[in-house]
Design a protein around this motif. Sequence first.
Motif, mmCIF file in Angstrom:
data_model
loop_
_atom_site.group_PDB
_atom_site.id
_atom_site.type_symbol
_atom_site.label_atom_id
_atom_site.label_comp_id
_atom_site.label_asym_id
_atom_site.label_seq_id
_atom_site.Cartn_x
_atom_site.Cartn_y
_atom_site.Cartn_z
ATOM 1 N N TYR A 11 0.842 -1.199 0.000
ATOM 2 C CA TYR A 11 0.000 0.000 0.000
ATOM 3 C C TYR A 11 0.878 1.250 0.000
ATOM 4 O O TYR A 11 0.694 2.161 -0.804
ATOM 5 C CB TYR A 11 -0.913 -0.027 1.228
ATOM 6 C CG TYR A 11 -1.927 1.075 1.287
ATOM 7 C CD1 TYR A 11 -3.122 0.973 0.594
ATOM 8 C CD2 TYR A 11 -1.710 2.213 2.051
ATOM 9 C CE1 TYR A 11 -4.075 1.975 0.650
ATOM 10 C CE2 TYR A 11 -2.656 3.210 2.124
ATOM 11 C CZ TYR A 11 -3.841 3.090 1.426
ATOM 12 O OH TYR A 11 -4.778 4.087 1.492
ATOM 13 N N PHE A 67 2.268 4.460 -3.238
ATOM 14 C CA PHE A 67 2.250 5.924 -3.286
ATOM 15 C C PHE A 67 3.354 6.488 -4.164
ATOM 16 O O PHE A 67 3.172 7.495 -4.812
ATOM 17 C CB PHE A 67 2.370 6.529 -1.880
ATOM 18 C CG PHE A 67 1.153 6.343 -1.041
ATOM 19 C CD1 PHE A 67 -0.110 6.570 -1.541
ATOM 20 C CD2 PHE A 67 1.270 5.953 0.275
ATOM 21 C CE1 PHE A 67 -1.237 6.407 -0.759
ATOM 22 C CE2 PHE A 67 0.152 5.784 1.071
ATOM 23 C CZ PHE A 67 -1.104 6.020 0.554
ATOM 24 N N LYS A 72 0.611 1.934 -11.150
ATOM 25 C CA LYS A 72 -0.028 2.095 -9.855
ATOM 26 C C LYS A 72 -1.267 1.221 -9.705
ATOM 27 O O LYS A 72 -2.063 1.085 -10.621
ATOM 28 C CB LYS A 72 -0.409 3.568 -9.683
ATOM 29 C CG LYS A 72 -0.828 3.926 -8.312
ATOM 30 C CD LYS A 72 -0.974 5.432 -8.212
ATOM 31 C CE LYS A 72 -1.220 5.777 -6.780
ATOM 32 N NZ LYS A 72 -0.793 7.074 -6.433
ATOM 33 N N GLN A 125 -4.848 0.884 -7.900
ATOM 34 C CA GLN A 125 -5.811 1.833 -7.351
ATOM 35 C C GLN A 125 -5.937 1.604 -5.840
ATOM 36 O O GLN A 125 -6.163 0.487 -5.390
ATOM 37 C CB GLN A 125 -7.166 1.686 -8.044
ATOM 38 C CG GLN A 125 -7.123 2.034 -9.522
ATOM 39 C CD GLN A 125 -6.594 3.446 -9.750
ATOM 40 O OE1 GLN A 125 -7.104 4.416 -9.197
ATOM 41 N NE2 GLN A 125 -5.553 3.576 -10.558
ATOM 42 N N GLU A 126 -5.793 2.675 -5.060
ATOM 43 C CA GLU A 126 -5.757 2.583 -3.602
ATOM 44 C C GLU A 126 -6.987 1.896 -3.026
ATOM 45 O O GLU A 126 -6.890 1.129 -2.066
ATOM 46 C CB GLU A 126 -5.615 3.981 -2.980
ATOM 47 C CG GLU A 126 -4.251 4.595 -3.146
ATOM 48 C CD GLU A 126 -4.060 5.349 -4.451
ATOM 49 O OE1 GLU A 126 -4.986 5.395 -5.297
ATOM 50 O OE2 GLU A 126 -2.964 5.909 -4.637
ATOM 51 N N GLU A 127 -8.150 2.144 -3.612
ATOM 52 C CA GLU A 127 -9.384 1.580 -3.053
ATOM 53 C C GLU A 127 -9.411 0.052 -3.106
ATOM 54 O O GLU A 127 -10.127 -0.587 -2.333
ATOM 55 C CB GLU A 127 -10.621 2.171 -3.744
ATOM 56 C CG GLU A 127 -10.809 1.746 -5.179
ATOM 57 C CD GLU A 127 -10.076 2.617 -6.208
ATOM 58 O OE1 GLU A 127 -10.361 2.437 -7.401
ATOM 59 O OE2 GLU A 127 -9.232 3.467 -5.832
ATOM 60 N N TYR A 176 -14.002 8.721 4.648
ATOM 61 C CA TYR A 176 -14.351 8.263 3.312
ATOM 62 C C TYR A 176 -14.791 6.808 3.421
ATOM 63 O O TYR A 176 -14.015 5.964 3.861
ATOM 64 C CB TYR A 176 -13.156 8.419 2.370
ATOM 65 C CG TYR A 176 -12.622 9.830 2.383
ATOM 66 C CD1 TYR A 176 -13.155 10.798 1.547
ATOM 67 C CD2 TYR A 176 -11.618 10.205 3.268
ATOM 68 C CE1 TYR A 176 -12.683 12.106 1.572
ATOM 69 C CE2 TYR A 176 -11.144 11.505 3.304
ATOM 70 C CZ TYR A 176 -11.680 12.449 2.460
ATOM 71 O OH TYR A 176 -11.216 13.731 2.502
ATOM 72 N N LYS A 205 -11.801 6.043 -3.211
ATOM 73 C CA LYS A 205 -11.281 6.457 -4.529
ATOM 74 C C LYS A 205 -11.356 7.975 -4.664
ATOM 75 O O LYS A 205 -10.405 8.618 -5.119
ATOM 76 C CB LYS A 205 -12.092 5.777 -5.630
ATOM 77 C CG LYS A 205 -11.621 6.086 -7.028
ATOM 78 C CD LYS A 205 -12.465 5.311 -8.035
ATOM 79 C CE LYS A 205 -11.970 5.534 -9.439
ATOM 80 N NZ LYS A 205 -12.743 4.734 -10.406
ATOM 81 N N TYR A 265 -8.570 9.835 -2.816
ATOM 82 C CA TYR A 265 -7.258 9.821 -3.463
ATOM 83 C C TYR A 265 -7.231 10.587 -4.782
ATOM 84 O O TYR A 265 -6.153 10.847 -5.311
ATOM 85 C CB TYR A 265 -6.779 8.386 -3.679
ATOM 86 C CG TYR A 265 -6.236 7.807 -2.403
ATOM 87 C CD1 TYR A 265 -4.987 8.178 -1.931
ATOM 88 C CD2 TYR A 265 -6.983 6.920 -1.644
ATOM 89 C CE1 TYR A 265 -4.489 7.674 -0.750
ATOM 90 C CE2 TYR A 265 -6.490 6.404 -0.457
ATOM 91 C CZ TYR A 265 -5.243 6.793 -0.016
ATOM 92 O OH TYR A 265 -4.756 6.294 1.155
ATOM 93 N N ASN A 266 -8.366 10.936 -5.299
ATOM 94 C CA ASN A 266 -8.407 11.664 -6.570
ATOM 95 C C ASN A 266 -8.837 13.116 -6.392
ATOM 96 O O ASN A 266 -9.269 13.752 -7.338
ATOM 97 C CB ASN A 266 -9.343 10.937 -7.552
ATOM 98 C CG ASN A 266 -8.755 9.614 -7.974
ATOM 99 O OD1 ASN A 266 -7.583 9.528 -8.308
ATOM 100 N ND2 ASN A 266 -9.557 8.563 -7.934
ATOM 101 N N ARG A 296 2.569 17.993 -8.763
ATOM 102 C CA ARG A 296 2.746 16.716 -8.066
ATOM 103 C C ARG A 296 4.187 16.266 -8.279
ATOM 104 O O ARG A 296 4.673 16.228 -9.400
ATOM 105 C CB ARG A 296 1.774 15.676 -8.605
ATOM 106 C CG ARG A 296 0.339 16.003 -8.265
ATOM 107 C CD ARG A 296 -0.561 14.800 -8.499
ATOM 108 N NE ARG A 296 -1.946 15.159 -8.308
ATOM 109 C CZ ARG A 296 -2.583 15.078 -7.146
ATOM 110 N NH1 ARG A 296 -1.960 14.647 -6.092
ATOM 111 N NH2 ARG A 296 -3.858 15.417 -7.048
#
Length: 184
Positions: free
Chosen positions: A52, A56, A63, A65-67, A83, A90, A93-94, A109
Motif C-alpha cells: 500500500y 504511493f 499504480k 488503485q488505492e481503493e 471516506y 477512490k 485519493y483523486n 505533483r
Amino acid sequence: MKTSANRWIAATLGALGVVGCLSLAIPAGAEEKMTAQSLIDRQQILDHITRYYYNFGTSTEKKTQEETFYAEDGVLILGTGRYEGREGIKAAYNRPLPPPPAGAAPRERTAFNVTIDNALIIVHGDTATSQVIYTEYRQDNKGDPMKMTTQGKEYSTFVKVKGQWLYKTRQIASGSQPPEGWKE
C-alpha cells in the motif's frame, strides 16, 4: 556420529528454542495465540501494508488503485475526513490539489516515498488490528532531494476476504495517542 540420545537432545533443544523465539514475538499483554497460521497472517498483513505504501511512490501507469486495498465497505479516516466504501476512498485519493497561497505558483505533483516502522499486528482469526509509524519524504520540485515532511501513526483493522487480507478501517493520526475507542 550422533547417538539416538544425542539426536533426541538436539531436537528437543531446537524445539525449545523455536518456542522461546515465538514467545518473544508476542507483544506483552497481547491475547493472541501464536500459531503457524497467525504468523503467516501477520506476514501477509505486513506485506499488504508495505505494498500500500510502496504504491504511493509508483508511477501512474504501474499504480494499483488505492481503493482495491480496502474491503468493499472499508473506511479511510484522514484527520476529520471520513471516506466510506471503495468509491469514497477512490474520491479521497483523486481530490484536486489545494489552491496555492496568493501569489504562489501552482503546486505540481512530485515524487514521494513513505516508510513504515514498528509494525504491531495482532490477528484475531479472520480479523486483525495493526499500528505502524509512517514517515513521508517529498521533493519540493522535480529533481530535488527528498525531505522528511510528515510522520504519524496508522491505526488499522483488517478483514480476511476470500483468503486475502484487506483494510476494513485505516485511520491516520499524528502524535502517539490512539484514536478514541481504539482496541487491539
